[in-house]
Design a protein around this motif. Sequence first.
Motif, PDB file in Angstrom:
ATOM      1  N   PHE A   1    -124.056 -25.168 -71.406  1.00 43.96           N
ATOM      2  CA  PHE A   1    -124.784 -23.999 -70.917  1.00 43.96           C
ATOM      3  C   PHE A   1    -125.864 -24.492 -69.965  1.00 43.96           C
ATOM      4  O   PHE A   1    -126.837 -25.102 -70.380  1.00 43.96           O
TER       5      PHE A   1
ATOM      6  N   THR B   1    -124.161 -21.190 -65.937  1.00 40.28           N
ATOM      7  CA  THR B   1    -122.834 -21.765 -66.092  1.00 40.28           C
ATOM      8  C   THR B   1    -122.530 -21.946 -67.572  1.00 40.28           C
ATOM      9  O   THR B   1    -123.292 -22.587 -68.294  1.00 40.28           O
ATOM     10  N   HIS B   2    -121.437 -21.340 -68.007  1.00 41.81           N
ATOM     11  CA  HIS B   2    -120.898 -21.573 -69.346  1.00 41.81           C
ATOM     12  C   HIS B   2    -119.574 -22.303 -69.168  1.00 41.81           C
ATOM     13  O   HIS B   2    -118.579 -21.699 -68.745  1.00 41.81           O
TER      14      HIS B   2
ATOM     15  N   ALA C   1    -121.764 -14.448 -69.461  1.00 44.55           N
ATOM     16  CA  ALA C   1    -122.483 -15.199 -68.434  1.00 44.55           C
ATOM     17  C   ALA C   1    -123.282 -14.266 -67.542  1.00 44.55           C
ATOM     18  O   ALA C   1    -124.421 -14.568 -67.163  1.00 44.55           O
TER      19      ALA C   1
ATOM     20  N   THR D   1    -119.093 -19.698 -63.800  1.00 41.90           N
ATOM     21  CA  THR D   1    -120.376 -19.712 -63.100  1.00 41.90           C
ATOM     22  C   THR D   1    -120.676 -18.342 -62.518  1.00 41.90           C
ATOM     23  O   THR D   1    -119.840 -17.766 -61.812  1.00 41.90           O
TER      24      THR D   1
END
Length: 264
Positions: free
Chosen positions: A26, A44-45, A138, A49
């Motif tokens: 993360f 960003t996971h 996100a 993004t």
Amino acid sequence: MGSRVEILNHGGYRSDGRRQYELRNFDIDFSGSNSTADGYCTVTHGLTTVIAFVFGPREASQRNLTMHDRAIINVEVNVAPFSSNDRRRRGRGDRRLLELAASIKSTFEPVVQIHLYPRSEIDIFIQVMEQDGGFLQAAINATTLALINAGIPMIDYVAAVTCGVSSTKPLLDLTTLEENDVPHVTVAVMPKTGKVTLVTMETRLHVDRFDEILNLAISASKTLHLHMRAAVRGYTTDLVRAMGSTGSTGKEAAMEDENMDVAI
């Protein structure tokens, strides 16, 4: 019918090497130096993004929609054609994007202190740059941080995560492969109170599994919140240091979450 792909192998690992309850990396970035937005954040996971831009509060562009006692929140979602293997272009009128924008708007209307800005509007623009599952989570997490970056008061952070069930085994923070194959739900939580501000489910999930998944999502959201809070504090500290001041003013003060309504 069994799963079409192996979501969990015999060793208990998922396709990207995580275990059931592991979150993806993360990352949070406030450094949108080329942005003219009042608030900005890239989240960003894993391989997903999302960038959130916040403009306002500012005078409402459509006077007929102005509310005399509060601000209105507008949300627009755009997806880059190169963000996934599906190169289909989605225009502003795309039904899926409109539904996502409506979900994000309803998530933040109870959290942003819109009563402080009558006859105004707050515009939120979401740009999806890469997709590998967890797009809505996100977008919500990026919006929370962009609103804080803009200095807009909220009663709490909002942290979101997607959970699913493979056979009888819960999974956290799903990738696209997992989302396509298992029942899943996205939950947005206000960590300070534990109140849920969004639950959205596009697949069937057995009622006996729902409480377990909801509690797992609430717990994971609190973990994400710790990362979000640390990022806000770190960025604020850097701003203050760059100004050569022992105190903070303007935007720096707004981002000091010890002095904000989102403080915990």
